[in-house]
Enzyme design. Structure first.
Site, PDB file in Angstrom:
ATOM      1  N   CYS A 454       0.828  -1.203   0.000  1.00  0.00           N
ATOM      2  CA  CYS A 454       0.000   0.000   0.000  1.00  0.00           C
ATOM      3  C   CYS A 454       0.862   1.252   0.000  1.00  0.00           C
ATOM      4  O   CYS A 454       0.434   2.302  -0.490  1.00  0.00           O
ATOM      5  CB  CYS A 454      -0.948  -0.007   1.190  1.00  0.00           C
ATOM      6  SG  CYS A 454      -0.134  -0.160   2.788  1.00  0.00           S
ATOM      7  N   HIS A 856      -1.310   1.165   7.487  1.00  0.00           N
ATOM      8  CA  HIS A 856      -1.811   1.108   6.104  1.00  0.00           C
ATOM      9  C   HIS A 856      -1.748   2.505   5.509  1.00  0.00           C
ATOM     10  O   HIS A 856      -1.894   3.505   6.208  1.00  0.00           O
ATOM     11  CB  HIS A 856      -3.255   0.594   6.112  1.00  0.00           C
ATOM     12  CG  HIS A 856      -3.883   0.529   4.756  1.00  0.00           C
ATOM     13  ND1 HIS A 856      -3.353  -0.230   3.730  1.00  0.00           N
ATOM     14  CD2 HIS A 856      -4.994   1.142   4.244  1.00  0.00           C
ATOM     15  CE1 HIS A 856      -4.113  -0.087   2.658  1.00  0.00           C
ATOM     16  NE2 HIS A 856      -5.109   0.732   2.947  1.00  0.00           N
TER      17      HIS A 856
END
Length: 1042
Positions: A454, A856
Site C-alpha cells: 500500500c 496502512h
C-alpha cells in the site's frame, strides 16, 4: 505398378536400392492411371500404412499414398469415402482393432489429403457422431491424445450444439479414467504430454463455446466428489484446473460451499482429491483453488470437513515439498492448512518428525532456491511452535536444525496467526468478489495490493493524479528502452486506459522497490517516493549522457568507457541547470532550490549554500506536551540507506563543512534517510553580508510556531512551513564556527526558497525516534490542510555562481530545541518580502496506524488542470490567499482567513476528489480529507502534494490544445496501446463469458446439477458407460456470475 511396389517392399534387396526404386514409383504418380489402378494402389498403400511389418514399409505407404492422392484426387475421394471411414472406426482394419491409434492417424492424414474436396463435409458430419461415441467408450490416454490432435486440426469434427456439452462432459469423465501404470520417467513424460493434449482441447472448446464450461466443471466435481469406493478418479483431472478462469473462483466456491445438496462426505472427498492434484506436474493454480475451497468452507463454518481433510492430507502435502516441480504450490497449501488449524497441535505434530530430515537435506544442496524455500518454511515452523509452545522434547531438534535461518518477530508471528485463523476468513469471499466486479463509478483504476504494498500504491496514485507529470510521462518516446521510467509509463498507461477495476503492478514493484526494503513488509511511503524520484532522475541523466556521446550502442564496451559515462552523469549533478532543456523531467516537475544563509553576529560575515530539493520535510513545532514524551528528536538519524537521493540532517549547525562543503556533504549525507526526524529548522532570511537582522517578521514566524500548540488549536500546514522557514539563532551548544573570527560565535541561520517546483511535495515528519527504546514513534497530532498555500520564494540573480547539488532533499533535524532558541536580537526592519507563489492541494497520502513499521497507506487526490488553477487565481486576489494561521501573517495583508477558507471549501464541494485505497477507488470530498484525523485518530496526513497555480509551465510537449490529446492526455505510443488493447480485449471476452453464464442461469434457474444424468429437457449427461457420478453438485447454477 502396385504389384511392383508390393514385391519391392517385401524383397531382400539392399535398402538404398529400394529407396531409388520407390522414388521412381512416386514419380510415376504424375502419369495417367485408370480408376482400377488407382484403387489398387490406394489399397496397397493403406495396407502398408496400417499393417506394415516395419517402419520402412509404413513410411513407403505414406509417401506413395500422398503422391497418388495428390495427382489423382477424384479417385482418392471415391476411395476415402464415408463408408470406408465408418468401417475403419467401427470395425477396424483386418487384424487391427478399431481403437488402434494407427487407424486414427490414417484418418487424420486422409482428411488432410481431401480437405479441399466437397465430400469432406460428409466426413465431418460422420466424425461429429463417431468422436462422441469413441469418447463415451473411455479410450486410453494415447488414443484420446491422437483424437485430440485430429480435432484440434479439424475443429469441424467437434460435435455442435447440445452435443458439444455432452462431448465435453464425456471427455472430462474420460480424463477421470486415465491411468499410467509405468513408473519410468520416459513413459511418465509421455503420459503427461498425452493428458495435456486432451486438456488443451477442452480449453479450446470452452473458449469457442463458453456454454460448455459450466457443465464441464459440474462433471469434474461429480467425479471428484464420488463416494463410490470402486472408482478413484485420476489425478490427471488436475490438468484442467489451469484452464478454468480465476474469475470464477469466488462464485464457484461459494456455490459449492452453500449448496445443500452437496453432502459433507462428498465435499470431503472432493477436497481430498483436489489436494491430491498437487502431485500433478505442470498444473497451475491448483493451490489457488484448494485454498479458495478451504477458505470457503471456513466462511460457512464447515469446520468438521476442514479438520478431517487437514488430518488426512497434511502429511501428503508435506511430502510434496520434496519434489521441486510441485514444491511452491505445496508450500502455500501447507502453510494455509497449518496456520488455519489453530485449535489443536495435532496437525502440526504430525509433520514435526519429518522436518529435520527435510531441512538437513535441503541445506546440503546449497541451492539458492532451496535456501529461499527453507526461509519460508522456517518462518512457518516458528509460527506454529510459538502458537503451540510447551513441547520442548519435540521442538528442540527442529530448533537446532533451523537455527541458521532468520526468526520472525513476535509481532509478525501474531499478525500471521491472527490473519490465518478460520474465524478470520468469514469475509474473504466478499473481498474476492469485490475485486472481480467492474470498474467503479469513478472511472479510476485501483492498484492491487501485492502484499503490504500500500505504501507504493498510495504514492503511485498521487503521482498519477499529478496531471502535468502524468502527461509528460505518457508523452515520452521510450521505445526500445527498458528503464524504470518506461515501466512507470506502462503503469500510468494502464491506470489511464484499462477497463479493469484494479491493476496488479507487479513488474513496476519489482523494478522500483528499494533493495533494502523487505518484500511483503510495510515500508515508509516517503522513503519510497524519494528513492523512486531519485532513480528516475539518475536514469534520465545517464541516458542523456549516453545519447550526447552516442554511446547507447556501446554498452558492452570497456569498463573505462562506462566509467566515463558515469563521471559525465555525475558532472551533471554538480553543474547548475538554468534552462528547462538541460533539466530532467523530475527536476522540471518536482525540483526546487533552497538557499542557506548563516550570518555571524560578531563580525557580520555571511556564508551561503544553494541546494536542490524534491521535497520539504516539515517538523512539528516543539511544545511542552512533546517535551513530556519519553523521546526526543535525535542528534543522529535512526536509519541508513544506500540511497542516491540525499537528505540533509544537520544536528550541529556549527559544523560548517556539513552544511556548505558539497564533497563532505555527499560523504556524510548520502546514506542518510531521516524521514522520521526533523527540526533544526533554518528559514527565510533575505539579508546580504553585514546586513542587520530584521526583528519584527521573525516574531511573527515564532508566534506561528508556538501559538497553536499551547492554545490547543489545530496547527496548519502553513504553520509547519512557517516553522520550517523561521530563522534561528545558533547559541550555546549550537554555536557556529566562524572562519573569519576563527572561533565559535553566535550566529543567525536562515533558509530561503530561491526556486519553486512545479509540484511541491511536503512530508510531515510524524515518526520521531525514541532513543531509549530505539524505535520510531508516531506523532498523531491533527494538521489542518489548506486548499491554497502560499510559498515564499526569493529568487537570487547570482544563483548560477553558487555551488549546488541536485540530489539533496533538505531535512533539518531539531535537537529537541525549544522555540526560544529561535528568538532574534533587535534589528532593523527587512527591506522587502519574498515573492509569494500560490499552490493548490493536489493529493494527500494518509498513514493509518501508530508506527512506521505497520499500519496502512491510502491517498486522496483530484485532477487539477490549468483551467482550474487559473479560475481560482482570477477569482481570488493574491493578497487574500495567504493562508497563514490566525495568529500572524507570513505574507499579504490582514484578512479574515477563516472566511477565505470557508469560501474555498464551499467551492471545493462541487469538485471531484477521489479516495484511492489499493484496489478500491471511491468519490469523496475535501471535507472528508480535512476531517479524516478527527474521525479516525490513527489516520493522519503524511505526504502532501501541491500543484503550482501558474498553468503555463513552459514544458516542451505539453500542448494540451492539440487535437491528438484526449482529455488533455497525450496519445499513447503504439507499443503501449497494443498492450492495453490486448488486455482490454481479454477483459471483454471475460465479460462475454459472464453474459453467457447469465443466459445459462435464466435457462436453468430451477435445475440443480445431477451427476447421474439430466432429464429430457436438459442436455444429456451420458452416452455410454458412466464414469464417476456421486452425491452432490451445484444447485445454485442460477447464482453463478463469472
Amino acid at each position: 505398378m502396385d504389384k511392383i511396389l508390393e514385391g519391392l517392399v517385401s524383397s531382400s534387396h539392399p535398402l538404398p536400392l529400394k529407396r531409388v526404386i520407390i522414388r521412381k514409383v512416386v514419380e510415376s504418380a504424375e502419369h495417367g492411371l485408370d480408376e482400377a489402378q488407382c484403387e489398387a494402389m490406394f489399397d496397397l498403400t493403406t495396407r502398408l500404412i496400417l499393417e506394415g511389418q516395419d517402419p520402412f514399409q509404413r513410411q513407403v505407404g505414406h509417401q506413395v499414398l500422398e503422391a497418388y492422392a495428390r495427382y489423382h484426387r477424384p479417385e482418392f475421394e471415391a476411395f476415402f469415402n464415408k463408408t470406408f471411414v465408418l468401417g475403419l472406426l467401427q470395425q477396424g482394419y483386418h487384424s487391427l482393432d478399431r481403437q488402434d491409434v494407427a487407424i486414427l492417424d490414417y484418418i487424420h492424414n486422409g482428411l488432410k489429403l481431401i480437405i479441399s474436396c466437397p465430400s469432406v463435409l460428409d466426413l465431418f458430419s460422420l466424425l461429429q457422431v463417431e468422436v462422441l461415441r469413441m469418447v463415451c467408450e473411455r479410450p486410453a490416454p494415447q488414443l484420446c491424445a491422437r483424437l485430440s490432435d485430429l480435432l484440434s486440426d479439424f475443429v469441424q469434427c467437434i460435435p455442435k450444439g447440445k452435443l458439444s456439452i455432452t462431448f465435453c462432459q464425456q471427455l472430462v469423465r474420460t480424463i477421470g479414467h486415465f491411468q499410467c501404470a509405468s513408473t519410468q520417467e520416459k513413459e511418465l513424460r509421455e503420459y503427461v504430454s498425452q493428458v495435456m493434449k486432451v486438456s488443451n482441447l477442452l480449453q479450446n472448446i470452452w473458449k469457442t463455446e463458453p456454454a460448455t464450461l459450466l457443465p464441464s466443471l459440474q462433471e469434474v466435481f461429480a467425479s471428484i466428489s464420488s463416494t463410490d469406493a470402486s472408482f478413484e478418479p485420476s489425478v490427471a483431472l488436475a490438468s484442467l484446473v489451469q484452464h478454468i478462469p480465476l474469475q470464477m473462483t469466488a462464485v464457484l466456491i461459494k456455490s459449492l460451499t452453500t449448496d445443500p445438496n452437496v453432502k459433507d462426505a462428498s465435499m470431503t472427498q472432493a477436497l481430498c482429491r483436489m489436494i491430491d492434484w498437487l502431485s500433478w506436474p505442470l498444473a497451475q493454480h491448483v493451490d489457488t483453488w484448494v485454498i479458495a475451497l478451504l477458505k470457503g468452507l471456513a466462511a460457512v463454518q464447515k469446520f468438521t470437513i476442514l479438520i478431517d481433510v487437514t488430518l488426512l492430507k497434511i502429511e501428503l502435502v508435506f511430502n510434496r515439498l520434496w519434489f521441486p516441480v510441485v514444491r511452491p504450490g505445496a508450500l502455500v497449501v501447507l502453510s494455509h492448512m497449518l496456520l488455519s488449524f489453530q485449535h489443536s497441535p495435532e496437525a502440526f505434530h504430525m509433520i514435526v518428525p519429518h522436518v529435520v530430515h527435510l531441512v538437513h537435506s535441503f541445506k546440503s544442496e546449497s541451492l539458492l532456491s532451496s535456501t529461499a524455500f527453507l526461509v519460508q518454511l522456517t518462518e512457518l515452523i516458528h509460527c506454529m511452535m510459538y502458537h503451540y509452545s510447551g513441547f520442548p522434547d519435540l521442538y528442540e531438534p527442529v530448533l537446532e536444525a533451523i537455527k541458521d535461518f532468520p526468526k520472525p518477530s513476535e509481532e509478525k508471528i501474531k499478525l500471521i496467526l491472527s490473519q490465518s485463523a478460520w474465524t478470520s476468513q468469514s469475509n474473504s469471499l466478499a473481498s474476492c468478489l469485490s475485486r472481480l466486479s467492474g470498474k467503479s463509478e469513478t472511472g479510476k483504476t485501483g492498484l492491487i495490493n501485492l502484499g503490504n504494498t500500500c505504501y507504493m500504491n498510495s504514492v503511485i496514485q498521487a503521482l498519477f493524479m499529478a496531471t502535468e507529470f502524468r502527461r509528460q510521462v505518457l508523452s515520452l518516446n521510450l521505445n526500445g528502452c527498458n528503464s524504470l521510467m518506461k515501466k512507470l509509463q506502462h503503469l500510468f498507461a494502464f491506470l489511464a486506459h484499462t477497463q479493469r477495476e484494479a491493476y496488479a503492478p507487479r513488474i513496476f514493484f519489482e523494478a522500483s522497490r528499494p533493495p533494502w526494503f523487505t518484500a511483503r513488509s510495510q515500508q515508509d511511503c516517503s522513503e519510497y517516493l524519494r528513492f523512486l524520484l531519485d532513480r528516475l532522475h539518475e536514469e534520465e541523466k545517464i541516458l542523456k549522457v549516453q545519447s550526447s556521446q552516442k554511446l547507447s550502442e556501446s554498452l558492452g564496451y570497456s569498463e573505462t568507457c562506462l566509467q566515463e559515462v558515469a563521471s559525465k552523469a555525475a558532472l551533471l549533478t554538480e553543474t547548475s541547470c538554468t534552462s528547462d532543456g538541460e533539466k530532467t523531467l523530475i527536476e522540471k516537475m518536482f525540483g526546487g532550490k533552497l538557499r542557506t544563509h548563516i550570518c555571524c553576529l560578531n563580525c557580520k560575515s555571511t556564508s551561503h549554500k544553494v541546494e536542490a530539493f524534491t521535497d520539504l520535510s516539515l517538523a512539528f513545532c516543539p511544545s511542552s506536551s512533546m517535551e513530556n514524551l519519553p523521546f526526543q528528536y535525535p542528534t543522529s538519524p535512526p536509519r541508513a540507506q544506500d540511497d542516491g537521493l540525499m537528505q540533509t540532517s544537520v544536528s550541529d549547525p556549527s559544523e560548517e563543512s556539513l552544511v556548505y562543503n558539497p564533497a563532505i556533504a555527499a560523504i556524510v549525507c548520502d546514506p542518510v534517510v531521516n524521514e522520521g526526524v526533523m527540526g533544526s529548522l533554518p528559514d527565510e532570511l533575505p539579508c546580504t553580508e553585514n546586513a542587520s537582522i530584521p526583528n519584527e517578521p521573525i516574531k511573527i514566524f515564532v508566534n506561528k510556531g508556538e501559538s497553536p500548540r499551547p492554545g490547543g488549536t489545530t496547527p496548519s500546514v502553513t504553520d509547519l512551513l512557517n516553522y520550517f522557514l523561521a530563522p534561528e539563532v545558533l547559541t550555546g551548544d549550537n554555536q557556529y564556527y566562524c572562519e573569519n573570527c576563527a572561533s565559535l560565535q553566535n550566529a543567525e541561520k536562515a533558509m530561503q526558497i530561491t526556486e519553486e517546483p512545479e509540484y511541491l511535495i511536503l512530508t510531515l515528519l510524524r515518526f520521531s525516534y525514541d532513543q531509549k527504546y530505539h524505535v520510531r514513534r508516531k506523532i498523531l497530532d491533527n494538521v489542518s490542510l489548506p486548499l491554497l498555500l502560499e510559498l515564499p520564494v526569493k529568487r537570487t540573480a547570482s544563483l548560477s555562481a553558487l555551488s549546488e547539488s541536485w540530489s539533496i532533499d533538505v531535512d533539518f533535524t531539531d535537537v529537541s530545541e525549544n522555540l526560544a532558541k529561535k528568538l532574534k536580537p533587535s534589528g532593523t526592519e527587512e527591506a522587502c518580502f519574498p515573492k509569494s507563489v500560490s499552490y493548490v492541494l493536489n493529493s494527500v497520502v494518509v498513514h493509518s496506524g501508530i508506527s512506521s513499521e505497520s499500519g496502512h497507506y491510502y491517498s486522496y487526490a483530484r485532477n487539477i488542470t490549468g483551467t482550474e488553477s487559473s479560475y481560482q487565481m482570477h477569482h481570488h486576489h493574491p493578497e487574500t490567499l495567504a493562508l497563514a494561521s490566525s495568529q500572524g501573517h507570513l505574507l499579504g495583508k490582514d484578512v479574515p482567513t477563516t472566511l477565505i477558507e470557508q469560501d474555498l471549501k464551499n467551492k471545493e464541494m462541487s469538485k471531484e476528489w477521489f479516495l484511492f485505497n489499493d484496489s478500491r477507488v471511491t468519490f469523496t470530498s475535501f471535507q472528508s480529507v480535512q476531517k479524516i484525523t478527527s474521525r479516525f485518530p490513527k489516520d493522519t496526513a503524511y505526504v502532501l502534494l501541491y500543484k503550482k497555480q501558474d498553468s503555463s509551465n513552459g514544458l516542451s510537449g505539453s500542448n494540451t490544445s492539440s487535437g491528438l490529446w484526449v482529455n488533455g492526455d497525450p496519445p499513447l505510443q503504439k507499443e503501449l496501446m497494443d498492450a492495453i488493447t490486448k488486455d482490454n480485449k481479454l477483459y471483454l471476452q471475460e465479460q462475454e463469458l459472464n453474459a453467457r453464464a447469465r443466459a445459462l442461469q435464466a435457462a436453468s434457474a430451477s435445475c440443480s446439477f445431477r451427476p447421474n444424468g439430466f432429464d429430457d429437457n436438459d442436455p444429456p449427461g451420458s452416452c455410454g458407460p458412466t464414469g464417476g457420478g456421486g452425491g452432490g453438485g451445484f444447485n445454485t447454477v442460477g447464482r453463478l456470475v463469472f
